[in-house]
Scaffold this motif. Structure first.
Motif, PDB file in Angstrom:
ATOM      1  N   HIS A  76     -22.076 -41.458  46.011  1.00  0.00           N
ATOM      2  CA  HIS A  76     -21.827 -42.520  46.646  1.00  0.00           C
ATOM      3  C   HIS A  76     -20.313 -43.220  46.827  1.00  0.00           C
ATOM      4  CE1 HIS A  76     -26.156 -42.942  47.448  1.00  0.00           C
ATOM      5  NE2 HIS A  76     -26.332 -42.907  46.047  1.00  0.00           N
ATOM      6  N   TYR A 147     -26.448 -52.945  43.001  1.00  0.00           N
ATOM      7  CA  TYR A 147     -27.247 -51.997  43.338  1.00  0.00           C
ATOM      8  C   TYR A 147     -28.049 -51.387  42.422  1.00  0.00           C
ATOM      9  CZ  TYR A 147     -23.339 -51.140  46.762  1.00  0.00           C
ATOM     10  OH  TYR A 147     -22.291 -51.090  47.778  1.00  0.00           O
ATOM     11  N   THR A 162     -35.145 -46.671  50.228  1.00  0.00           N
ATOM     12  CA  THR A 162     -33.739 -47.385  50.011  1.00  0.00           C
ATOM     13  C   THR A 162     -33.395 -48.660  51.101  1.00  0.00           C
ATOM     14  OG1 THR A 162     -32.889 -45.194  49.074  1.00  0.00           O
ATOM     15  CG2 THR A 162     -31.356 -47.063  50.017  1.00  0.00           C
ATOM     16  N   VAL A 184     -31.731 -48.528  45.470  1.00  0.00           N
ATOM     17  CA  VAL A 184     -31.581 -47.110  46.012  1.00  0.00           C
ATOM     18  C   VAL A 184     -32.399 -46.115  45.262  1.00  0.00           C
ATOM     19  CG1 VAL A 184     -29.672 -45.406  45.704  1.00  0.00           C
ATOM     20  CG2 VAL A 184     -29.211 -47.850  46.108  1.00  0.00           C
ATOM     21  N   LEU A 195     -25.356 -45.325  51.723  1.00  0.00           N
ATOM     22  CA  LEU A 195     -25.042 -46.691  50.987  1.00  0.00           C
ATOM     23  C   LEU A 195     -23.980 -47.565  51.507  1.00  0.00           C
ATOM     24  CD1 LEU A 195     -25.782 -47.801  48.201  1.00  0.00           C
ATOM     25  CD2 LEU A 195     -23.742 -47.121  47.452  1.00  0.00           C
TER      26      LEU A 195
END
Length: 403
Positions: A76, A147, A162, A184, A195
């Protein structure tokens, strides 16, 4: 602690931060993730300053992770930060702070029944446990974004789950109130730009896709490829100029309100002008080279407007096969997922980009050079008359034909 799904309607704070006083700035309504731009909702961090994000990696007692936190973080970042630096013209930096180790959850992964439409009680149990185990090692007061990244190979983890979870009451941890988190569950490697899409919700951007009631229809009928919040798989996943206005990345002089009934000529700079190549540092001289008008707006009602912007194969849009002036309707009273933005197809009888488009009927939606188009139902005519030596588009917009 209880939690609401990301598409739930939350109470809009009574105290808002004034933003735009332009006559074509739609008012922010009570709709979830309203597209209004007259005020900023202070319940969300505004991405006009650097923001710090912590990534917490959660494992489960029923599964030994096959990936390392460093591998998942690299799925990510720096990609997500580079995307935002690029589309914001270097005005926003997202600074990731990934942990370097796993933190074990107290229950087996299957016990949380993780899935896209998650049971509220089980989702709350997951978040309660995640905060409890993470708080032993993380000082949440240091971060603007949270996150929670689950072990993607644990048997009870569903990558389709997610999403951003909004809390119906803020969680107070380390003296900081946390209103929402990104959960996530992506496989390794993850879906493209996933993301970045979820982080967009943290900045009050809505879902622009259409979710069929039977789950079998097409999800991309509203905006097709033309915005990350519609599809992160799109050929043109840059953010609409309207969204850049909303987020504070366009200056007032870069938005032109077209008023009255007489034809108005103006020059639109391509949306991608001023977006440095991915990987350029924020503040680099490569950013901000394009400072011209990016967005033209015709107000069509108290909570509606038509927006015009120039799109071409630049920046995140390098994959498009049709360039031109994109026209779309904005509805500030429509909630996330209910069509707050709808691209208007200037070529409704044709399609394009079959080899990669998420929705070919809208892939050739822009008004091409030399074409004129009257927006159905609104009577607004746009003519793409010429292009300048620098690549800008010269337009004529007539708000009311015969008016």
């Amino acid at each position: 602690m209880s939690a609401l799904a990301a598409t739930s309607i939350l109470t809009v704070p009574s105290v808002a931060e004034p933003f735009s006083t332009a006559p074509c700035a739609l008012r922010r309504t009570d709709a979830h993730h309203s597209e209004g731009v007259d005020t900023w909702n202070p319940a969300y961090p505004r991405p006009t300053r650097p923001l710090d994000a912590v990534m917490v990696f959660l494992s489960f007692p029923d599964s030994a992770p096959r990936s390392t936190p460093a591998q998942l973080a690299a799925d990510h970042f720096p990609g997500t930060s580079r995307f935002f630096e690029q589309v914001s013209y270097g005005r926003f930096t997202l600074r990731p702070h990934p942990l370097d180790h796993w933190i074990r959850m107290p229950q087996a992964s299957a016990s949380y029944a993780i899935k896209r439409d998650w049971n509220a009680a089980q989702r709350s149990a997951y978040l309660r446990d995640a905060f409890a185990v993470a708080d032993r090692e993380v000082d949440f007061s240091r971060y603007d974004v949270v996150y929670f990244v689950a072990d993607p190979d644990a048997p009870g983890v569903d990558s389709d789950a997610t999403k951003v979870v909004n809390l119906d009451a803020p969680v107070r941890v380390d003296g900081k109130e946390i209103r929402r988190v990104v959960t996530v569950f992506e496989r390794h490697p993850p879906d493209r730009l996933v993301l970045a899409h979820e982080t967009g919700h943290l900045f009050d951007l809505p879902d622009l896709y259409h979710r069929p009631a039977d789950q079998r229809g097409d999800w991309d009928t509203y905006v097709g490829d033309w915005d990350l919040m519609g599809s992160q798989f799109g050929l043109a996943p840059d953010l609409f100029a309207w969204h850049k206005w909303k987020l504070g990345w366009l200056e007032p002089r870069q938005v032109r309100c077209v008023q009255g009934t007489a034809p108005t000529r103006l020059t639109l700079e391509p949306l991608g002008a001023g977006e440095a190549p991915a990987g350029a540092a924020a503040g680099s001289p490569a950013f901000g080279l394009g400072g011209g008008v990016k967005l033209a707006v015709v107000r069509t009602g108290p909570d509606s407007a038509l927006a015009f912007e120039a799109r071409g194969p630049a920046g995140p849009d390098h994959g498009i096969c049709h360039q031109g002036v994109l026209v779309y309707r904005v509805h500030s009273a429509a909630a996330s997922g209910d069509g707050p933005v709808e691209v208007v197809d200037a070529h409704p009888r044709t399609e394009g980009c079959w080899e990669g488009s998420v929705y070919p009927p809208l892939a050739d939606a822009p008004v091409a050079l030399g074409e004129s188009f009257t927006v159905p139902g609104d009577g607004v005519k746009v003519e793409a008359e010429a292009r300048t030596a620098s690549g800008a588009w010269t337009l004529k917009i007539t708000p009311k034909l015969g008016g």
